[in-house]
Each structure stands twice: as structure tokens, then as C-alpha cells.
Design an enzyme around this catalytic site. Sequence first.
Site, PDB file in Angstrom:
ATOM      1  N   ARG A 177     -18.477 -19.478   3.348  1.00 56.00           N
ATOM      2  CA  ARG A 177     -18.635 -18.540   4.457  1.00 56.00           C
ATOM      3  C   ARG A 177     -17.254 -18.226   5.012  1.00 56.00           C
ATOM      4  O   ARG A 177     -16.283 -18.959   4.797  1.00 56.00           O
ATOM      5  CB  ARG A 177     -19.488 -19.141   5.567  1.00 56.00           C
ATOM      6  CG  ARG A 177     -20.967 -19.222   5.272  1.00 56.00           C
ATOM      7  CD  ARG A 177     -21.717 -19.699   6.510  1.00 56.00           C
ATOM      8  NE  ARG A 177     -21.707 -18.711   7.583  1.00 56.00           N
ATOM      9  CZ  ARG A 177     -22.142 -18.957   8.815  1.00 56.00           C
ATOM     10  NH1 ARG A 177     -22.607 -20.157   9.135  1.00 56.00           N
ATOM     11  NH2 ARG A 177     -22.125 -18.014   9.728  1.00 56.00           N
ATOM     12  N   HIS A 178     -17.172 -17.136   5.724  1.00 60.10           N
ATOM     13  CA  HIS A 178     -15.948 -16.815   6.455  1.00 60.10           C
ATOM     14  C   HIS A 178     -15.695 -17.891   7.508  1.00 60.10           C
ATOM     15  O   HIS A 178     -16.598 -18.658   7.882  1.00 60.10           O
ATOM     16  CB  HIS A 178     -16.086 -15.455   7.137  1.00 60.10           C
ATOM     17  CG  HIS A 178     -17.310 -15.348   7.998  1.00 60.10           C
ATOM     18  ND1 HIS A 178     -17.363 -15.854   9.282  1.00 60.10           N
ATOM     19  CD2 HIS A 178     -18.538 -14.835   7.750  1.00 60.10           C
ATOM     20  CE1 HIS A 178     -18.551 -15.643   9.797  1.00 60.10           C
ATOM     21  NE2 HIS A 178     -19.299 -15.019   8.889  1.00 60.10           N
ATOM     22  N   ASN A 184     -19.550 -15.553  16.234  1.00 62.70           N
ATOM     23  CA  ASN A 184     -20.137 -16.871  16.043  1.00 62.70           C
ATOM     24  C   ASN A 184     -20.047 -17.690  17.322  1.00 62.70           C
ATOM     25  O   ASN A 184     -21.000 -18.386  17.700  1.00 62.70           O
ATOM     26  CB  ASN A 184     -19.434 -17.627  14.919  1.00 62.70           C
ATOM     27  CG  ASN A 184     -19.724 -17.070  13.542  1.00 62.70           C
ATOM     28  OD1 ASN A 184     -18.905 -17.160  12.634  1.00 62.70           O
ATOM     29  ND2 ASN A 184     -20.892 -16.477  13.361  1.00 62.70           N
ATOM     30  N   GLY A 190     -24.351 -10.230  13.194  1.00 63.53           N
ATOM     31  CA  GLY A 190     -23.807  -8.966  12.708  1.00 63.53           C
ATOM     32  C   GLY A 190     -22.441  -8.661  13.287  1.00 63.53           C
ATOM     33  O   GLY A 190     -21.607  -9.542  13.519  1.00 63.53           O
ATOM     34  N   ARG A 261     -14.133 -10.292   9.230  1.00 63.26           N
ATOM     35  CA  ARG A 261     -14.045 -11.746   9.280  1.00 63.26           C
ATOM     36  C   ARG A 261     -13.849 -12.383   7.898  1.00 63.26           C
ATOM     37  O   ARG A 261     -13.245 -13.448   7.793  1.00 63.26           O
ATOM     38  CB  ARG A 261     -15.284 -12.325   9.964  1.00 63.26           C
ATOM     39  CG  ARG A 261     -16.636 -11.861   9.433  1.00 63.26           C
ATOM     40  CD  ARG A 261     -17.724 -12.290  10.402  1.00 63.26           C
ATOM     41  NE  ARG A 261     -19.074 -11.878  10.022  1.00 63.26           N
ATOM     42  CZ  ARG A 261     -19.599 -10.697  10.295  1.00 63.26           C
ATOM     43  NH1 ARG A 261     -18.868  -9.779  10.920  1.00 63.26           N
ATOM     44  NH2 ARG A 261     -20.852 -10.424   9.946  1.00 63.26           N
ATOM     45  N   GLU A 299     -22.834  -8.677   5.095  1.00 62.37           N
ATOM     46  CA  GLU A 299     -23.948  -9.394   5.708  1.00 62.37           C
ATOM     47  C   GLU A 299     -25.160  -8.474   5.872  1.00 62.37           C
ATOM     48  O   GLU A 299     -25.020  -7.255   5.992  1.00 62.37           O
ATOM     49  CB  GLU A 299     -23.526  -9.936   7.075  1.00 62.37           C
ATOM     50  CG  GLU A 299     -24.548 -10.865   7.712  1.00 62.37           C
ATOM     51  CD  GLU A 299     -24.025 -11.519   8.984  1.00 62.37           C
ATOM     52  OE1 GLU A 299     -24.352 -12.684   9.211  1.00 62.37           O
ATOM     53  OE2 GLU A 299     -23.295 -10.849   9.729  1.00 62.37           O
ATOM     54  N   LYS A 328     -39.294 -14.414   7.144  1.00 64.29           N
ATOM     55  CA  LYS A 328     -37.864 -14.079   7.168  1.00 64.29           C
ATOM     56  C   LYS A 328     -37.405 -13.376   5.896  1.00 64.29           C
ATOM     57  O   LYS A 328     -36.460 -12.592   5.924  1.00 64.29           O
ATOM     58  CB  LYS A 328     -37.032 -15.338   7.405  1.00 64.29           C
ATOM     59  CG  LYS A 328     -37.184 -15.919   8.806  1.00 64.29           C
ATOM     60  CD  LYS A 328     -36.257 -17.111   9.014  1.00 64.29           C
ATOM     61  CE  LYS A 328     -36.406 -17.675  10.425  1.00 64.29           C
ATOM     62  NZ  LYS A 328     -35.510 -18.834  10.653  1.00 64.29           N
ATOM     63  N   HIS A 365     -21.069 -14.297   3.492  1.00 64.77           N
ATOM     64  CA  HIS A 365     -21.900 -14.636   4.640  1.00 64.77           C
ATOM     65  C   HIS A 365     -23.043 -15.537   4.194  1.00 64.77           C
ATOM     66  O   HIS A 365     -23.435 -15.544   3.016  1.00 64.77           O
ATOM     67  CB  HIS A 365     -22.430 -13.360   5.290  1.00 64.77           C
ATOM     68  CG  HIS A 365     -21.349 -12.345   5.528  1.00 64.77           C
ATOM     69  ND1 HIS A 365     -20.618 -12.294   6.691  1.00 64.77           N
ATOM     70  CD2 HIS A 365     -20.848 -11.367   4.721  1.00 64.77           C
ATOM     71  CE1 HIS A 365     -19.720 -11.316   6.602  1.00 64.77           C
ATOM     72  NE2 HIS A 365     -19.836 -10.745   5.419  1.00 64.77           N
ATOM     73  N   ARG A 370     -26.564 -17.741   0.008  1.00 64.98           N
ATOM     74  CA  ARG A 370     -27.835 -18.412  -0.313  1.00 64.98           C
ATOM     75  C   ARG A 370     -28.543 -17.715  -1.473  1.00 64.98           C
ATOM     76  O   ARG A 370     -29.084 -18.360  -2.379  1.00 64.98           O
ATOM     77  CB  ARG A 370     -28.756 -18.415   0.912  1.00 64.98           C
ATOM     78  CG  ARG A 370     -28.444 -19.498   1.932  1.00 64.98           C
ATOM     79  CD  ARG A 370     -29.383 -19.372   3.113  1.00 64.98           C
ATOM     80  NE  ARG A 370     -29.223 -20.476   4.045  1.00 64.98           N
ATOM     81  CZ  ARG A 370     -29.816 -20.542   5.223  1.00 64.98           C
ATOM     82  NH1 ARG A 370     -30.598 -19.542   5.618  1.00 64.98           N
ATOM     83  NH2 ARG A 370     -29.631 -21.569   6.020  1.00 64.98           N
TER      84      ARG A 370
END
Length: 383
Positions: A177-178, A184, A190, A261, A299, A328, A365, A370
Site C-alpha cells: 500500500r502507499h 488516512n 478516496g 499518494r 483506488e 461489499k 491501494h 487484495r
Amino acid sequence: YRRQLCGAQLPSDFYDPENSEGMAARLMACDAAINDCMNYLKQDGVRVAALDATNSTYERRCHIVATLKKMKIGCKKMFVESICDDRELLEENIRKVKLSTPDYRDMDPEAAIADFHQRRKNYMMVYEPVAERDGPHVKIINSKQFIVHSIRGYLPLKVVHFVMNLHTLPRTFFFTRHGQSEYNVLGKIGGDSGLSTNGLEYAKRLAKFASERIAAPQKDESAAAGSFVADNDNDSETKGTKDNNDNIELPCRLWTSTLRRTKETAQFISHHNFEHEWDNGDTGQWVQFRPMARRNLDELFAGICDGMTYREIEQVFPEEFQRRQDDKLAYRYPRGESYMDVTLRLEPVAQEMERIREPVLIIAHQGILRILYAYFMGLDRKD
């Protein structure tokens, strides 16, 4: 299917074409696999199925085609034949792949290799190459040469493109990840914010990791991927040589999303040039960790909820919040995306990852990584 019916560790004479019991058992396993394949194709949303088997005779392939017609599925069919007559490549495949299968697990390696070679000889006694009479097909020869015959249609051509990007060379993917972003810290989703102080520190440490670990692997890794040795007399133009093993470095790729990012997380990674030789013998200048920003890696876009916290979404859009909690994977933000949408736009990225030979560092992201991880690890959607 053959293992379920007859067990895993069968002697090579089980595959002897003159062994009538073995032939009958293998045909039974073939029919069981075809039946499951057809049931799979009948499911909603299924477009492609692969029947993985040796199918080394024209008679067996005709049996498969006849069974498909009898079941009236109405699907197109194409054969994919992989031919390997490169002795070195064959031996490497046997040791790296075949010895780890249930057929040879816990066996003496040399005895297992000898048994597999005998199994191949039994297949070769009746082997008939896929030819024009078999209809649409693709031949893969030593993972380098491809013969495409009579392939028509969108999905069959997509399969051809996918198959032509596959190779047997080992390579490594590094996902991260960034670094921590300003959003964050605020708990917002976003946006296109920059890195926080902690995020910048992570970016510096990632650059060190990229230099010391990704680009400078152990010797067994470097030998597999094709290494070069840096010439430190010239910092900007580094030429490759394989005469010295002291300063080994691998050519590496660097992909980020187009968002600020991820680019800022990559900002401290060093880029220098050197002469590189590819596995096909071509040579040219390589830019180490050349930055490539890919919009596919952006993202998931949260639409009207972009820039909000989850608490704010729950308060302002309670129905949307609940819909997301319920599913989700399929939930799509108003004027935004769902994870199913993201999965589709990641398809070209996955195919490119199948094609490349060099280690690649992907800074993206959480949701994006994932999905890519699930694809390469063969995980189910529910996982």
C-alpha cells in the site's frame, strides 16, 4: 479425477496403452471430468471452462467433442496443446512441478523422475499431435513458439492472448500500500491527498528495501531471472556484465496508480540505466524501477461518498451504508464503482503480470492489492 478413482501413486505401466484396465479407468475419469465441466458451464454467468487432461490421441479428442455435442451445451471449443522438446526446460518442469504433485510426493526424487519419463514414453507410443482435423487450436512450443489455427470470436481470442502471455520463468511480485496519507489520518476514503509525515518515512524505508532486497536478491534468484553486475565507475550509466558476482542486481519494474499518494510513496526509489539482456537474447538499455503510473491501479472510486468518512456516510446516506455492509463485493457507490467493476479493470494488469519476466514492485491501494493477490493465489471470491 483419476486420483479419486484409482489413487495417486500409480506405477508408470498404468499409462501403458496396452493396459486395458488402466485405459478403461482413465476413460471413466475423463467422462467424470467432462460431466463436471458441462455442469459448470450451465451455471449463470459462466463463459469459459478448461478441461485439463492429456488427451494425447485423436480418438480421445473426438470422444470429448462427441460428448459435448451430445450434451447440447452449444459452446465453442478449442484445443490447447503444449509441446516441450527442450530437454533442459522439461527437466526443470519435472523437478519444480511434477515432483510436488500427489503422484510423486514423498518419493525418492530420482525414482520419481525415472517413473515420469517412463510415463511419457507410454504416452508417446500412441501420441497424435493436434492437427487441422481437430478444428480450432493453439500449439505452445517450449513456451516460446505459438501456432494459432482457425480461432474465431471474442472469448476464444481472449484465451489465445492470455495463453501467449504465459511463461515458465520464475518472477516475484512485491505488493505494498502507499504510505500513510493525510486522508488516512482523518479517516476519509478516496480523494487524492499527499503523504503524512509517517507516510514519507515509510516511502524512504521502501526505497531502501527496493534497493537492498528487490533489486539485489539471493544468488539463486538472480540466476533464474537474468542478472547484471553494476559498474560503479559511472553512477548514471551502469553497464551490465556477468563476469563478477559481487554486485549483482536484477532489472526491476515499478508500477503505481495515478493518485498522488502512491507516486509520493515511490519518490525516493533510485532510477539508473544499465545494459540488460533478455531471455530471448535481445539487449538494450534498462531504466531501473522506471515509474509507470497505471489508471487501472487507482483506488475504487466512491462516487458521491468520495472524501467522506464511513461515519459520515452512515449518517448522511444510511441506506447506502447498509447496502455496502450487506454485500461489499457487488455494492456500487452512487456514481462510483463496485469491487466487481474494479476486478474488470484489473484484468489487463493481471495479464501484463503474467507476461513480464522481471520482479515488479506495485504501490497501490488495499482493495486493488487484495484482488490481485486473490487472483494469483487462486482464492475464491468469498475469500
